[in-house]
Design a protein around this motif. Structure first.
Motif, PDB file in Angstrom:
ATOM      1  N   ALA A   1      41.791  37.928  45.943  1.00  0.00           N
ATOM      2  CA  ALA A   1      40.659  37.080  46.317  1.00  0.00           C
ATOM      3  C   ALA A   1      40.724  36.901  47.822  1.00  0.00           C
ATOM      4  O   ALA A   1      41.706  36.380  48.346  1.00  0.00           O
ATOM      5  CB  ALA A   1      40.743  35.727  45.616  1.00  0.00           C
ATOM      6  N   SER A   2      39.709  37.397  48.534  1.00  0.00           N
ATOM      7  CA  SER A   2      39.681  37.259  49.988  1.00  0.00           C
ATOM      8  C   SER A   2      38.364  36.615  50.374  1.00  0.00           C
ATOM      9  O   SER A   2      37.363  37.283  50.596  1.00  0.00           O
ATOM     10  CB  SER A   2      39.869  38.615  50.672  1.00  0.00           C
ATOM     11  N   ASN A   3      38.377  35.311  50.389  1.00  0.00           N
ATOM     12  CA  ASN A   3      37.161  34.519  50.551  1.00  0.00           C
ATOM     13  C   ASN A   3      37.351  33.539  51.706  1.00  0.00           C
ATOM     14  O   ASN A   3      37.116  32.343  51.569  1.00  0.00           O
ATOM     15  CB  ASN A   3      36.923  33.753  49.238  1.00  0.00           C
TER      16      ASN A   3
ATOM     17  N   ILE B   1      32.592  26.907  43.065  1.00  0.00           N
ATOM     18  CA  ILE B   1      32.456  27.507  44.397  1.00  0.00           C
ATOM     19  C   ILE B   1      30.962  27.563  44.697  1.00  0.00           C
ATOM     20  O   ILE B   1      30.191  28.035  43.869  1.00  0.00           O
ATOM     21  CB  ILE B   1      33.043  28.935  44.417  1.00  0.00           C
TER      22      ILE B   1
ATOM     23  N   VAL C   1      40.423  29.855  40.711  1.00  0.00           N
ATOM     24  CA  VAL C   1      39.236  29.875  39.846  1.00  0.00           C
ATOM     25  C   VAL C   1      39.228  31.152  39.003  1.00  0.00           C
ATOM     26  O   VAL C   1      38.975  31.117  37.799  1.00  0.00           O
ATOM     27  CB  VAL C   1      37.939  29.752  40.685  1.00  0.00           C
ATOM     28  N   GLU C   2      39.529  32.293  39.620  1.00  0.00           N
ATOM     29  CA  GLU C   2      39.568  33.551  38.861  1.00  0.00           C
ATOM     30  C   GLU C   2      40.688  33.500  37.806  1.00  0.00           C
ATOM     31  O   GLU C   2      40.512  33.990  36.689  1.00  0.00           O
ATOM     32  CB  GLU C   2      39.745  34.744  39.810  1.00  0.00           C
TER      33      GLU C   2
ATOM     34  N   ALA D   1      39.724  30.051  45.417  1.00  0.00           N
ATOM     35  CA  ALA D   1      38.965  31.095  44.712  1.00  0.00           C
ATOM     36  C   ALA D   1      39.888  31.881  43.781  1.00  0.00           C
ATOM     37  O   ALA D   1      39.494  32.246  42.666  1.00  0.00           O
ATOM     38  CB  ALA D   1      38.297  32.022  45.724  1.00  0.00           C
TER      39      ALA D   1
END
Lengths: 206, 399
Positions: B150-152, B244, B162-163, B159
């Motif tokens: 996750a690269s947010n 999100i 959340v996944e 994030a």
């Protein structure tokens, strides 16, 4: 087994061509400024485009093609719309450009205009701003494109977010001067697309 | 895949932390309760011409700790990989799971990974790719599944969680190992300097005279699983709501009105009793815009009286690790029925008035006496970042 959405439309951008659904929109002629050529070919009018790095340009063009309807509401924030993107190179194309600005002590000019694009998910922000998309925005990185992985991420986002109706979901990569985009417009649909057929279709489109 | 049964709940079963204030969650939490701050002035570090304040890991300590894990020392691993593996290893050991099982999924949160290798890369050409870092971590533990990154931007750590929650709910895995890591480099520091985002002193979250953020290096990891509530031990952390949302406003500046964060808070807390929120652990970077934006969102969400803190004064902004590290430390505090005072805050001053926790007396030994005792068994984690992204995560401590 069916997904909780169906695939409304899809857009593919490669080094050679642009396809919207099953029609070729334009082909790369001389390759000097391919993404700029696409911008003009589709009649886009959005000066901010020229500030963007290549990854953002590629993703923004694909979103523009999918949401080309003149009636599309770009004034009000749409809370029921989300963006879930993924790629392999994160923002490395822009990272390399930024790194050149700080490499030499004698020629050190760190550029905020380039640095701002050194995050993989900025493309989700650019698309969100252009089309006023206010739901989830997420970015994931995988070694290679995988249609099943992509559709499973979308399925989980829909299952987990009751107020999500529409999702821009896809692969937005730009590495070594090669754009590689497959962006899909997904609509919530409890009797949605059959899983295996959809995965085969997406892998074939790619 | 099978939908997990409705009466099953997600909960944390392991945690790991690597920071300049300590190499375990307990050590870092104790250091923070003593009022220790990791930020120091750096001059010439990483070859950055301008001085900067940052919280930076002792790399000798990092290499020695990593070498103790392996038979082959630390040769062939970058600092990013070592820190991530160390944190994950602590979490996996505490969870007491076999990480090579096929029902274990690794999820990495990072913004820049091995970006410093762009200057000089003695390894294979794929090494700066974020998926490669995730694969190094998963391979170290012999995990057979393809890891997810996750690269947010700054919300990556939340994030990634959340996944993890989604996969556990959907039943695609039984255990999720969520690992967050970012190290500092000439690349990262010069970029934040070019943005004029760094404070010329130790940062002052939510302070009227705040002048920017301090960066920090860290890795943090949590193992989550899903099980019947009666099998969850008291004191354990349970995510109750998460969301999100995007501002759809600006790629590098937060919304002035806190639009996206407000919608994230509303979605994450929907159906929950707000009076049970003991405190809000905000992003609180100490940049003028971020802290004002958060105050607007918190105030508009009707949480004006809920205690709010920021941990950035202790460990700096740890980028991809922040969303995981700060959840771990907040869970420790909630178990102790305190809200940790925001280090560096002297005179709270944000555009909307909110209930900032801070020390009114700077004497370190009085820190504990000043820790805010709180009511409630929930805390709310907030985080926002470039790209207009915002996340809100609501957690409960099992009583």
């Amino acid at each position: 087994m069916n997904y909780n959405f169906h695939i409304e439309s899809h857009c593919r951008i490669t080094k050679e061509l642009v396809r919207l659904n099953d029609e070729t929109v334009c082909r790369n002629q001389d390759g000097q400024d391919w993404l700029g050529d696409i911008y003009h070919a589709i009649g886009m009018q959005y000066p901010k485009f020229f500030k963007m790095d290549h990854q953002c340009k590629a993703g923004t063009l694909a979103a523009e093609l999918l949401l080309h309807d003149k009636e599309f509401d770009r004034e009000n924030v749409k809370a029921g719309w989300g963006i879930v993107l993924m790629n392999s190179a994160s923002s490395l194309d822009d990272d390399r450009r930024y790194e050149e600005t700080i490499r030499d002590t004698g020629n050190y000019y760190p550029s905020p205009a380039i640095f701002v694009y050194t995050l993989a998910n900025i493309v989700t922000g650019e698309i969100a701003i252009r089309h006023k998309i206010g739901g989830e925005s997420s970015f994931y990185v995988f070694e290679k494109f995988d249609g099943e992985q992509m559709l499973d991420l979308a399925e989980r986002a829909f299952a987990d977010t009751p107020d999500l109706d529409t999702l821009l979901c896809g692969w937005v990569d730009y590495d070594a001067s090669v754009p590689d985009v497959l962006l899909c417009l997904l609509q919530r649909d409890e009797n949605g697309a059959e899983k295996k057929l959809s995965v085969d279709k997406i892998n074939k489109l790619y | 895949m099978e939908e997990t049964e409705r009466n099953h709940i997600i909960h944390k079963i392991g945690e790991g932390v690597v920071t300049p204030l300590g190499f375990t969650a307990d050590a870092v939490y104790a250091a923070i309760r003593r009022g220790e701050r990791g930020g120091v002035l750096h001059e010439g570090t990483f070859g950055v011409p301008e001085p900067f304040f940052a919280s930076i890991l002792d790399k000798t300590h990092l290499r020695n700790s990593f070498s103790a894990l392996t038979d082959f020392g630390c040769e062939g691993f970058t600092h990013v990989e070592m820190a991530a593996i160390l944190a994950a290893n602590q979490a996996i050991e505490e969870a007491n799971i076999a990480p090579d099982r096929s029902d274990v999924q690794f999820i990495l949160s990072t913004t820049k990974g091995n970006v410093d290798l762009l200057e000089y890369n003695p390894y294979e050409p794929e090494r700066p790719y974020l998926w490669h870092t995730a694969q190094m971590v998963a391979d170290f533990f012999g995990n057979p599944n393809r890891p997810i990154v996750a690269s947010n931007a700054c919300i990556s750590g939340c994030a990634a969680q959340v996944e993890a929650f989604r996969q556990l709910r959907q039943g695609t895995c039984k255990y999720a190992v969520v690992v967050g890591v970012d190290m500092l480099s000439k690349f990262v520091v010069s970029g934040f300097q070019s943005f004029k985002a760094l404070s010329p002193e130790l940062c002052k979250p939510f302070d009227a005279n705040r002048r920017g953020l301090n960066l920090g290096e860290a890795a943090a990891a949590i193992v989550y699983t899903i099980d019947k509530e009666e099998n969850v031990p008291a004191g354990e952390l349970i995510p109750e709501g998460w969301a999100i949302r995007n501002d759809a406003n600006h790629i590098s500046g937060p919304s002035r009105t806190g639009e996206g964060l407000l919608r994230a808070i509303q979605a994450a807390t929907h159906g929950h009793d707000a009076t049970r929120i003991a405190f809000i652990n905000a992003h609180g970077t100490a940049t003028p815009y971020n802290d004002d934006m958060e105050s607007m969102a918190i105030s508009r969400a009707g949480l004006t009286h809920t205690p709010v803190n920021s941990l950035k004064g202790y460990l700096g902004h740890t980028l991809g690790a922040a969303g995981i590290l700060e959840v771990i430390l907040s869970a420790h505090a909630l178990r102790d029925h305190v809200a940790i005072p925001s280090a560096g805050t002297e005179t709270p001053g944000t555009v909307a008035e909110i209930n900032i926790c801070y020390n009114t007396n700077d004497t370190l030994h009085q820190q504990d006496a000043n820790a805010h005792s709180i009511q409630g068994d929930h805390f709310l984690k907030l985080i926002s970042g470039f790209g207009g992204s915002n996340a809100a995560l609501l957690f409960r401590i099992k009583q």
